[in-house]
Design a protein around this motif. Structure first.
Motif, PDB file in Angstrom:
ATOM      1  N   GLY A  16      -8.727  -1.805  -4.052  1.00 41.94           N
ATOM      2  CA  GLY A  16      -7.393  -2.040  -3.526  1.00 41.94           C
ATOM      3  C   GLY A  16      -7.399  -2.391  -2.051  1.00 41.94           C
ATOM      4  N   SER A  17      -6.189  -2.436  -1.490  1.00 43.23           N
ATOM      5  CA  SER A  17      -6.024  -2.842  -0.095  1.00 43.23           C
ATOM      6  C   SER A  17      -5.082  -1.902   0.639  1.00 43.23           C
ATOM      7  CB  SER A  17      -5.456  -4.265  -0.030  1.00 43.23           C
ATOM      8  OG  SER A  17      -6.323  -5.198  -0.632  1.00 43.23           O
ATOM      9  N   GLY A  66     -16.616  -8.994   5.764  1.00 44.05           N
ATOM     10  CA  GLY A  66     -16.184  -9.706   4.579  1.00 44.05           C
ATOM     11  C   GLY A  66     -15.084  -9.001   3.798  1.00 44.05           C
ATOM     12  N   ARG A  67     -14.802  -7.746   4.161  1.00 48.27           N
ATOM     13  CA  ARG A  67     -13.758  -6.998   3.460  1.00 48.27           C
ATOM     14  C   ARG A  67     -12.597  -6.637   4.384  1.00 48.27           C
ATOM     15  NH1 ARG A  67     -14.732  -2.044   1.535  1.00 48.27           N
ATOM     16  NH2 ARG A  67     -16.335  -1.516   3.078  1.00 48.27           N
ATOM     17  N   SER A  85     -10.714  -4.857  -0.809  1.00 48.68           N
ATOM     18  CA  SER A  85     -11.874  -4.444  -1.610  1.00 48.68           C
ATOM     19  C   SER A  85     -12.367  -3.065  -1.194  1.00 48.68           C
ATOM     20  CB  SER A  85     -13.008  -5.467  -1.470  1.00 48.68           C
ATOM     21  OG  SER A  85     -12.571  -6.754  -1.877  1.00 48.68           O
ATOM     22  N   LEU A  86     -11.443  -2.153  -1.076  1.00 48.48           N
ATOM     23  CA  LEU A  86     -11.775  -0.812  -0.607  1.00 48.48           C
ATOM     24  C   LEU A  86     -12.732  -0.108  -1.558  1.00 48.48           C
ATOM     25  CD1 LEU A  86      -8.266   0.246   0.684  1.00 48.48           C
ATOM     26  CD2 LEU A  86     -10.360   0.227   2.056  1.00 48.48           C
ATOM     27  N   LYS A  87     -13.583   0.714  -0.954  1.00 47.47           N
ATOM     28  CA  LYS A  87     -14.568   1.489  -1.708  1.00 47.47           C
ATOM     29  C   LYS A  87     -14.371   2.976  -1.403  1.00 47.47           C
ATOM     30  CE  LYS A  87     -18.000  -2.187  -1.051  1.00 47.47           C
ATOM     31  NZ  LYS A  87     -19.356  -2.501  -0.522  1.00 47.47           N
ATOM     32  N   PRO A  88     -14.787   3.835  -2.309  1.00 47.87           N
ATOM     33  CA  PRO A  88     -14.665   5.283  -2.028  1.00 47.87           C
ATOM     34  C   PRO A  88     -15.336   5.687  -0.721  1.00 47.87           C
ATOM     35  CG  PRO A  88     -15.133   4.940  -4.337  1.00 47.87           C
ATOM     36  CD  PRO A  88     -15.240   3.583  -3.677  1.00 47.87           C
ATOM     37  N   THR A 126      -7.787   7.336   2.057  1.00 51.84           N
ATOM     38  CA  THR A 126      -8.505   7.927   0.936  1.00 51.84           C
ATOM     39  C   THR A 126      -8.593   6.905  -0.186  1.00 51.84           C
ATOM     40  OG1 THR A 126      -7.684  10.131   1.508  1.00 51.84           O
ATOM     41  CG2 THR A 126      -8.573   9.817  -0.709  1.00 51.84           C
ATOM     42  N   VAL A 127      -9.804   6.615  -0.620  1.00 48.42           N
ATOM     43  CA  VAL A 127     -10.025   5.642  -1.677  1.00 48.42           C
ATOM     44  C   VAL A 127     -10.652   6.355  -2.863  1.00 48.42           C
ATOM     45  CG1 VAL A 127     -11.089   3.454  -2.321  1.00 48.42           C
ATOM     46  CG2 VAL A 127     -10.386   3.862   0.061  1.00 48.42           C
ATOM     47  N   SER A 128     -10.003   6.251  -3.993  1.00 48.49           N
ATOM     48  CA  SER A 128     -10.493   6.910  -5.193  1.00 48.49           C
ATOM     49  C   SER A 128     -11.127   5.894  -6.138  1.00 48.49           C
ATOM     50  CB  SER A 128      -9.353   7.652  -5.888  1.00 48.49           C
ATOM     51  OG  SER A 128      -8.301   6.762  -6.193  1.00 48.49           O
ATOM     52  N   SER A 129     -12.102   6.354  -6.881  1.00 44.58           N
ATOM     53  CA  SER A 129     -12.820   5.461  -7.807  1.00 44.58           C
ATOM     54  C   SER A 129     -12.122   5.382  -9.149  1.00 44.58           C
ATOM     55  CB  SER A 129     -14.245   5.961  -7.996  1.00 44.58           C
ATOM     56  OG  SER A 129     -14.240   7.285  -8.466  1.00 44.58           O
TER      57      SER A 129
END
Length: 129
Positions: A16-17, A66-67, A85-88, A126-129
């Protein structure tokens, strides 16, 4: 005295963004470099992206190239960070930072935490998988 106020943090799913914004309250003259740094629990504060010379130069940590995109609107004294392109592993407290007039070290090592002498209170991402 420079004051920084962040907004835009929150939660997102992996992929997500989110967009972070930082408004600089300027006492005398605007800061010469601004940027975003982040700190996860138990970790040291690390650079994310910085911007200098009114937006003419941008710098990114390898982990976000790049993100993420940093931008500056000098008419509104605002620096933004578009995070795609968020990552946990992007989960952290994100801090806006500024290098005030005379802090020219930020031109030479723009991603060094020590080059910035003003900091916001931080906004949680906070980024969840």
């Amino acid at each position: 005295q420079v004051r920084l106020m962040e907004s835009g943090g929150g939660s997102a799913q992996s992929g997500g963004s989110l967009t972070l914004s930082c408004v600089e309250s300027i006492g005398a003259r605007p800061s010469i470099c601004m940027g975003w740094f982040r700190q996860a629990p138990g970790q040291e504060r690390e650079p994310v992206a910085t911007i200098a010379s009114g937006g003419r130069h941008t710098y990114y940590a390898d982990s976000v190239k790049g993100r993420f995109t940093i931008s500056q609107d000098t008419t509104k004294n605002t620096v933004s960070l578009q995070m795609n392109s968020l990552k946990p592993e992007d989960t952290a407290m994100y801090y806006c930072a500024a290098a005030g007039q005379g802090s020219f070290g930020c031109y030479f090592t723009p991603l060094y935490v020590s080059r910035y002498n003003y900091w916001g209170q931080g906004t949680q991402v906070t980024v969840s998988s």
